[in-house]
Design a protein around this motif. Structure first.
Motif, PDB file in Angstrom:
ATOM      1  N   GLN A  12      12.467  16.834   4.021  1.00 36.26           N
ATOM      2  CA  GLN A  12      11.034  16.614   3.108  1.00 36.26           C
ATOM      3  C   GLN A  12      11.207  15.455   2.230  1.00 36.26           C
ATOM      4  N   ARG A  13      12.422  15.081   1.693  1.00 29.68           N
ATOM      5  CA  ARG A  13      12.455  14.021   0.854  1.00 29.68           C
ATOM      6  C   ARG A  13      12.424  12.587   1.596  1.00 29.68           C
ATOM      7  N   ALA A  14      12.744  12.490   2.973  1.00 31.94           N
ATOM      8  CA  ALA A  14      12.546  11.468   3.654  1.00 31.94           C
ATOM      9  C   ALA A  14      11.364  11.218   4.033  1.00 31.94           C
ATOM     10  N   GLN A  15      10.339  12.311   4.151  1.00 33.53           N
ATOM     11  CA  GLN A  15       9.010  12.024   4.373  1.00 33.53           C
ATOM     12  C   GLN A  15       8.285  11.758   3.101  1.00 33.53           C
ATOM     13  N   LYS A  16       8.524  12.304   2.147  1.00 28.93           N
ATOM     14  CA  LYS A  16       7.960  11.888   0.674  1.00 28.93           C
ATOM     15  C   LYS A  16       8.155  10.571   0.350  1.00 28.93           C
ATOM     16  N   GLU A  17       9.361  10.103   0.418  1.00 35.00           N
ATOM     17  CA  GLU A  17       9.910   8.891  -0.045  1.00 35.00           C
ATOM     18  C   GLU A  17       9.118   7.831   0.879  1.00 35.00           C
ATOM     19  N   ALA A  18       9.163   8.052   2.040  1.00 35.58           N
ATOM     20  CA  ALA A  18       8.457   7.032   2.962  1.00 35.58           C
ATOM     21  C   ALA A  18       7.030   6.846   2.557  1.00 35.58           C
ATOM     22  N   LEU A  19       6.386   7.891   1.995  1.00 34.98           N
ATOM     23  CA  LEU A  19       5.034   7.668   1.834  1.00 34.98           C
ATOM     24  C   LEU A  19       4.599   7.041   0.410  1.00 34.98           C
ATOM     25  N   GLU A  20       5.690   6.752  -0.194  1.00 37.49           N
ATOM     26  CA  GLU A  20       5.342   6.405  -1.841  1.00 37.49           C
ATOM     27  C   GLU A  20       5.633   4.755  -1.861  1.00 37.49           C
ATOM     28  N   PHE A  21       4.484   4.063  -2.357  1.00 32.49           N
ATOM     29  CA  PHE A  21       4.639   2.644  -2.644  1.00 32.49           C
ATOM     30  C   PHE A  21       5.333   2.343  -4.084  1.00 32.49           C
ATOM     31  N   GLY A  22       6.188   1.491  -4.121  1.00 33.33           N
ATOM     32  CA  GLY A  22       6.941   0.784  -5.496  1.00 33.33           C
ATOM     33  C   GLY A  22       5.874   0.148  -6.323  1.00 33.33           C
ATOM     34  N   LEU A  23       6.293  -0.134  -7.494  1.00 30.21           N
ATOM     35  CA  LEU A  23       5.742  -1.228  -8.236  1.00 30.21           C
ATOM     36  C   LEU A  23       5.380  -2.713  -7.484  1.00 30.21           C
ATOM     37  N   SER A  24       6.446  -3.202  -6.907  1.00 29.47           N
ATOM     38  CA  SER A  24       6.226  -4.197  -6.052  1.00 29.47           C
ATOM     39  C   SER A  24       5.369  -4.276  -5.095  1.00 29.47           C
ATOM     40  N   TYR A  32       2.571  -2.246  -5.198  1.00 31.58           N
ATOM     41  CA  TYR A  32       1.241  -1.968  -5.952  1.00 31.58           C
ATOM     42  C   TYR A  32       0.811  -3.486  -6.564  1.00 31.58           C
ATOM     43  N   TRP A  33       1.753  -4.316  -7.118  1.00 35.05           N
ATOM     44  CA  TRP A  33       1.702  -5.748  -7.619  1.00 35.05           C
ATOM     45  C   TRP A  33       0.855  -6.527  -6.212  1.00 35.05           C
ATOM     46  N   GLU A  34       1.391  -6.452  -5.070  1.00 32.27           N
ATOM     47  CA  GLU A  34       0.848  -6.989  -3.984  1.00 32.27           C
ATOM     48  C   GLU A  34      -0.607  -6.487  -3.567  1.00 32.27           C
ATOM     49  N   ILE A  35      -0.735  -5.107  -3.716  1.00 27.13           N
ATOM     50  CA  ILE A  35      -2.213  -4.754  -3.614  1.00 27.13           C
ATOM     51  C   ILE A  35      -3.072  -5.225  -4.663  1.00 27.13           C
ATOM     52  N   ASP A  36      -2.579  -5.213  -5.818  1.00 23.36           N
ATOM     53  CA  ASP A  36      -3.314  -5.789  -7.032  1.00 23.36           C
ATOM     54  C   ASP A  36      -3.895  -6.897  -6.782  1.00 23.36           C
ATOM     55  N   LEU A  63      -0.811  -1.721   6.862  1.00 23.28           N
ATOM     56  CA  LEU A  63      -1.662  -0.847   7.003  1.00 23.28           C
ATOM     57  C   LEU A  63      -2.706  -0.758   5.835  1.00 23.28           C
ATOM     58  N   ALA A  64      -1.983  -0.580   4.822  1.00 18.52           N
ATOM     59  CA  ALA A  64      -2.903  -0.367   3.426  1.00 18.52           C
ATOM     60  C   ALA A  64      -3.859  -1.589   3.322  1.00 18.52           C
ATOM     61  N   LYS A  65      -3.334  -2.848   3.564  1.00 19.80           N
ATOM     62  CA  LYS A  65      -4.323  -4.102   3.636  1.00 19.80           C
ATOM     63  C   LYS A  65      -5.468  -3.882   4.735  1.00 19.80           C
ATOM     64  N   LYS A  66      -5.187  -3.336   5.895  1.00 17.97           N
ATOM     65  CA  LYS A  66      -6.198  -3.229   6.800  1.00 17.97           C
ATOM     66  C   LYS A  66      -7.151  -2.208   6.324  1.00 17.97           C
ATOM     67  N   LEU A  67      -6.713  -1.220   5.493  1.00 18.52           N
ATOM     68  CA  LEU A  67      -7.573  -0.261   4.900  1.00 18.52           C
ATOM     69  C   LEU A  67      -8.384  -0.645   3.933  1.00 18.52           C
ATOM     70  N   ILE A  68      -7.866  -1.621   3.058  1.00 16.28           N
ATOM     71  CA  ILE A  68      -8.672  -2.185   2.168  1.00 16.28           C
ATOM     72  C   ILE A  68      -9.795  -3.231   2.638  1.00 16.28           C
ATOM     73  N   ASP A  69      -9.512  -3.941   3.806  1.00 18.97           N
ATOM     74  CA  ASP A  69     -10.232  -4.713   4.374  1.00 18.97           C
ATOM     75  C   ASP A  69     -11.541  -3.962   4.917  1.00 18.97           C
ATOM     76  N   GLU A  70     -11.279  -2.994   5.597  1.00 20.71           N
ATOM     77  CA  GLU A  70     -12.111  -1.828   6.268  1.00 20.71           C
ATOM     78  C   GLU A  70     -13.165  -1.583   5.098  1.00 20.71           C
ATOM     79  N   ALA A  71     -12.792  -1.118   3.965  1.00 23.38           N
ATOM     80  CA  ALA A  71     -13.409  -0.562   2.916  1.00 23.38           C
ATOM     81  C   ALA A  71     -14.164  -1.744   2.304  1.00 23.38           C
ATOM     82  N   LYS A  72     -13.726  -2.843   2.116  1.00 25.04           N
ATOM     83  CA  LYS A  72     -14.475  -3.967   1.472  1.00 25.04           C
ATOM     84  C   LYS A  72     -15.788  -4.237   2.530  1.00 25.04           C
TER      85      LYS A  72
END
Length: 279
Positions: A64-76, A78-82, A20-29
């Motif tokens: 709340q923990r389950a919700q917050k953890e699910a919304l966080e990307f890790g370094l791996s 972000y490397w893919e996003i990069d 989904l993040a990649k689709k949003l990047i596509d749309e922004a571009k």
């Protein structure tokens, strides 16, 4: 007037889904944004343990923990996003909500920093960001003019360039609350570049902000405002993204240089409409 810098705020609207993040990047571009932005938190630092352990029903679990953890990307992630952003030739950066995350994300050497309104009065955090001396966008929602002055002084102390973003921290914001003239107030008071981070549902206030002098515009984006997430309803869908970018890009063309002249196309029209002047 120099071209406005347009930031597509993906934030946490990806809901923890890299595709989904990649689709949003596509749309922004495709829409014509200059950059995309994410958010990063160390939830153990940002939230108290009792809050994380409290109940919350969400698509990701019952705490709340389950919700917050699910919304966080890790370094791996972000490397893919990069890599994905480099492939599409659109830069990305991130607003961190704690010092741990700010330091952790340095590995990506992004061009800009962003301070969210929620972090704008955290002096220790501001000093860490300013010490990097990257051009930084600072949202000013929920802050007084005196507090903004303190922010400016910290960044001056570290010789770190900043752009203030006038912001109203409601999601979505009512148009009557936007007070866009604050863009002019901030410019006059601090003699700094000033932009606008909008949370309204429409496009026109962001366009108005640029007309009166906003040098950057940041807007949350989503594939569907009805999706799960606290920021979705204050975000632009793909049609809105394109409308925003296309309209703002026309502003300089339409404003021109202010010099009164007869255009070449008017000459032939004048000959037809003013024939009686020759009588």
């Amino acid at each position: 007037m120099k071209p406005c810098f347009l930031i597509a705020e993906i934030g946490i609207n990806h809901n923890g889904d890299l595709n989904l993040a990649k689709k949003l990047i596509d749309e922004a571009k495709n829409a014509g944004f200059d950059a995309v932005k994410f958010q990063k938190r160390d939830i153990e630092v940002v939230y108290k343990t009792e809050f994380l352990n409290s109940s919350r029903q969400s698509p990701f679990g019952t705490t709340q923990r389950a919700q917050k953890e699910a919304l966080e990307f890790g370094l791996s992630d972000y490397w893919e996003i990069d890599n994905y952003c480099k492939k599409l030739d659109i830069p990305w950066f991130v607003s961190c909500w704690d010092i741990n995350s700010q330091i952790e994300m340095r590995v990506f050497s992004t061009k800009w920093n962003k301070v969210a309104s929620a972090m704008a009065t955290n002096r220790e955090f501001l000093k860490v960001v300013a010490s990097e001396q990257k051009p930084t966008y600072v949202s000013t929602g929920m802050t007084s003019i005196e507090e903004i002055g303190e922010i400016v002084e910290i960044f001056k102390e570290y010789s770190c360039p900043i752009t203030l973003l006038h912001t109203v921290s409601t999601y979505p914001s009512e148009e009557a609350d936007l007070n866009l003239k604050c863009i002019l107030t901030l410019k006059e008071r601090f003699n700094l570049p000033v932009g606008y981070s909008g949370h309204e549902t429409g496009v026109s206030p962001s366009v108005m902000a640029v007309v009166i002098g906003a040098e950057a515009v940041e807007r949350h984006i989503t594939m569907d405002r009805a999706m799960y997430g606290s920021d979705q309803s204050a975000s632009l869908e793909p049609i809105g993204m394109r409308n925003l970018c296309q309209t703002i890009r026309k502003i300089n063309i339409c404003l021109g240089d202010g010099v009164k002249r007869i255009t070449p196309a008017e000459v032939s029209i004048a000959k037809k409409l003013r024939y009686w002047n020759d009588n």
